[in-house]
Design an enzyme around this catalytic site. Structure first.
Site, PDB file in Angstrom:
ATOM      1  N   HIS A 267      -6.639 -75.677 -89.695  1.00 18.56           N
ATOM      2  CA  HIS A 267      -6.314 -75.030 -89.852  1.00 18.56           C
ATOM      3  C   HIS A 267      -4.830 -74.890 -88.366  1.00 18.56           C
ATOM      4  CE1 HIS A 267      -4.714 -70.518 -89.135  1.00 18.56           C
ATOM      5  NE2 HIS A 267      -5.844 -69.850 -88.960  1.00 18.56           N
ATOM      6  N   HIS A 306      -0.622 -77.991 -98.498  1.00 17.11           N
ATOM      7  CA  HIS A 306      -0.819 -76.280 -97.747  1.00 17.11           C
ATOM      8  C   HIS A 306      -1.432 -75.714 -99.063  1.00 17.11           C
ATOM      9  CE1 HIS A 306       0.010 -72.754 -96.014  1.00 17.11           C
ATOM     10  NE2 HIS A 306      -0.510 -73.603 -95.116  1.00 17.11           N
ATOM     11  N   ASP A 362       2.870 -78.675 -89.529  1.00 18.69           N
ATOM     12  CA  ASP A 362       2.204 -79.404 -88.286  1.00 18.69           C
ATOM     13  C   ASP A 362       2.637 -80.255 -88.553  1.00 18.69           C
ATOM     14  OD1 ASP A 362       0.381 -77.770 -87.191  1.00 18.69           O
ATOM     15  OD2 ASP A 362      -1.055 -78.204 -89.208  1.00 18.69           O
TER      16      ASP A 362
END
Ligand code: CMC
Length: 428
Positions: A267, A306, A362
């Protein structure tokens, strides 16, 4: 055409008409489907809730195939470009609309009233070891706030709820900065309410003596990063916030649980993994062999892929542009070239194209955080600060929703059937 689903139960030959609303059927409707009258009724089995809408929400919209993210209807790109403060977006997420000038001013004042923490919080934090992980300290301290504000348990009282929202949004940057100062053995800096939300946070982090001036480019970059991370509909930590909050526990305890969920490497912990990966690759000429090893199943390309986005994550696009602005001030992160080359090759490679694997939020954020002087283990804390607004909005929507009850999923029990207790000497 009726908006229904016709089901034939081949075990009994019976037919059922199930209403379809918002492209969904109510799982409870399936309970009517029984073989015998005293059966429990049919359930759905959905590990990881991959295809279960557990809430009706009006906060955040994502279309993963098209790469769309909107808060309360506003495209994330517009909010990132036009909003000049994080608090404007926090207001939008919580209240449902962009604030008028006076509403924003009032909201700012209310949050600023709550940026300081009780002096005992400092003492509590001093008790952590010098090398305690900042996220561990953050989670514990957020949970500890419930002991300072016992009235917070009155979650159905609108005024009480609103006050805890001001407190949490006001205090999370302070607690976050204290965790950093603690690991550095430096005195904690108190909030400076003359500064912006992001500016005050930077000042609490990095000020030594009186000379620190917040760099406006870095302040703007952090504001944008906060905006991009403020909410992301029913992700793992939002689901935890709702689930824990559904027991009507106070929001500090629920936020601590949500922050714990955020900490996991699948996460909010992925940006740290991206930097470790870039360090391991080491140089541009190692990129093709690294991509090959990923395709051979020896690890993942961190920061790619994702659960929801099957297109370029819209947040990653904004962050990539922002990286160049930040590097103008901080100097280029040496790992940028490796990241760009990884992206270039992966976006052309059949393995990644076929699986719709694109850079996620990210992939570039860690490079910016590192260039700004944040240590890697602090990255999840940076994520938790803005996400607190999202968690609170999700929590509030949940407990006020008359269709919601305490979260309590069903299970398919596969353990032993009834058996009798044996004295220890008779056990196999
Ligand atoms: N590198 C290489 N292959 C991948 C990757 C990756 N990063 N992600 C998925 N795949 C492959 C996976 O091996 C599988 O291939 P196959 O069909 O041949 O078995 C296919 O793509 C589908 O993957 P999955 O694991 O079923 O997909 P998921 O939706 O369960 O996982 C994910 C989503 C984000 C956990 C995963 O893409 C991943 O591990 N990415 C790397 C970690 C990362 O960057 N996480 C940050 C997510 S964004 C932050 C947030 O919103 O919290």
């Amino acid at each position: 055409m009726p908006d229904t689903l016709s089901i034939t139960d081949n075990r009994t030959g019976k037919k059922y008409e199930i209403p379809v609303e918002h492209d969904a059927i109510k799982a409870l409707e399936l309970r009517k489907i029984k073989v015998k009258e005293d059966d429990f009724g049919l359930m759905t089995y959905d590990p990881a809730l991959m295809n279960t809408a557990s809430v009706k929400s009006r906060i955040t919209f994502i279309d993963g195939d098209k790469g769309i993210l909107r808060y309360r209807g506003y495209p994330i790109e517009q909010l990132a470009e036009k909003c000049t403060s994080f608090l404007e977006v926090a207001y939008l997420i919580l209240a449902g609309d962009l604030p008028a000038k006076n509403q924003l001013e009032q909201w700012r004042q209310n949050v600023k009233l709550h940026t300081f923490v009780h002096e005992n919080i400092k003492k509590l934090m001093e008790g952590f070891r010098y090398d305690a992980h900042p996220m561990g300290m953050f989670i514990s301290t957020i949970a500890a706030l419930s002991t300072f504000y016992p009235e917070a348990k009155e979650v159905m009282n609108q005024d009480v709820r609103q006050k805890q929202i001001f407190r949490l949004i006001g205090k999370v940057p302070t607690i976050a900065a204290f965790t950093f100062r603690h690991t550095k053995g430096m005195p904690y800096n108190y909030p400076d309410n003359e500064l912006t939300y992001a500016g005050n946070f930077l000042s609490m982090m990095f000020k030594i003596g009186e000379s620190y001036k917040v760099n406006p480019v870095l302040e703007h970059a952090l504001t944008v990063l906060f905006i991009l991370h403020a909410d992301h509909e029913q992700n793992c930590s939002a689901n935890v916030m709702r689930s824990v909050g559904s027991s009507h526990i106070d929001p500090y305890s629920a936020c601590a649980a949500a922050a714990a969920a955020l900490w996991g490497p699948l996460h909010g912990g992925a940006n740290e993994a991206v930097l470790q990966m870039l360090d391991e690759i080491g140089s541009m000429q190692n990129v093709p062999s690294f991509i090959k090893s990923v395709k051979d199943g020896k690890g993942r390309l961190m920061g790619f892929g994702h659960r929801v986005y099957k297109n370029y994550d819209p947040r990653a696009k904004v962050i990539k542009r922002l990286a160049y602005e930040v590097f103008e001030v901080t100097g280029k992160n040496p790992n940028l070239e490796i990241a760009l080359e990884l992206e270039r090759i992966a976006l052309e490679d059949e393995y990644f194209v076929k699986r719709k694997l694109y850079p996620n939020v990210d992939f570039y954020s860690g490079l910016i955080y590192q260039a700004m002087g944040f240590p890697m283990d602090f990255f999840p804390v940076l994520f938790a600060i803005p996400r607190t607004a999202g968690w609170l909005a999700q929590w509030q929507e949940h407990i006020l929703d008359p269709e919601q009850k305490i979260s309590r999923p069903r299970q398919i029990y596969l353990g032993p059937s009834e058996r009798n207790w044996l004295p220890i000497e008779k056990r196999p």
